[in-house]
Design a protein around this motif. Structure first.
Motif: not given
Length: 90
Positions: A71-78, A81-82, A86-90
């Motif tokens: 669940a923690k991995i899923r929320t981080a991925a969500r 993805l928002t 072009k963001s460096e964090q993504r």
């Protein structure tokens, strides 16, 4: 030699944190699992027992721990993805 100066320097060890109302928390780790909101949901209980039997787990807490980690991995991925493509964090 007064004891007050000694107390002021070593007042709180590094592992303690001050919470609201002046209470100390001695834990230095976070949560590893989350209990289900409904403790006696038949479908969930049956599926947990099936997983425990299939993979030879010791208890339900091991199932909850893996579910919490996913669940923690899923929320981080969500949240990633928002972000803009072009963001460096993504």
């Amino acid at each position: 030699f007064s004891g007050s100066s000694l107390r002021s320097t070593a007042r709180f060890p590094p592992s303690t944190h001050i919470r609201a109302m002046g209470k100390k928390s001695y834990q230095n780790i976070g949560k590893t699992f989350r209990k289900p909101k409904r403790p006696f949901e038949k479908e969930r209980l049956d599926s947990e027992m099936k997983v425990i039997g299939e993979y030879g787990l010791k208890n339900k807490r091991e199932v909850w721990r893996v579910n919490y980690a996913l669940a923690k991995i899923r929320t981080a991925a969500r949240t990633l993805l928002t972000l803009d493509e072009k963001s460096e964090q993504r």
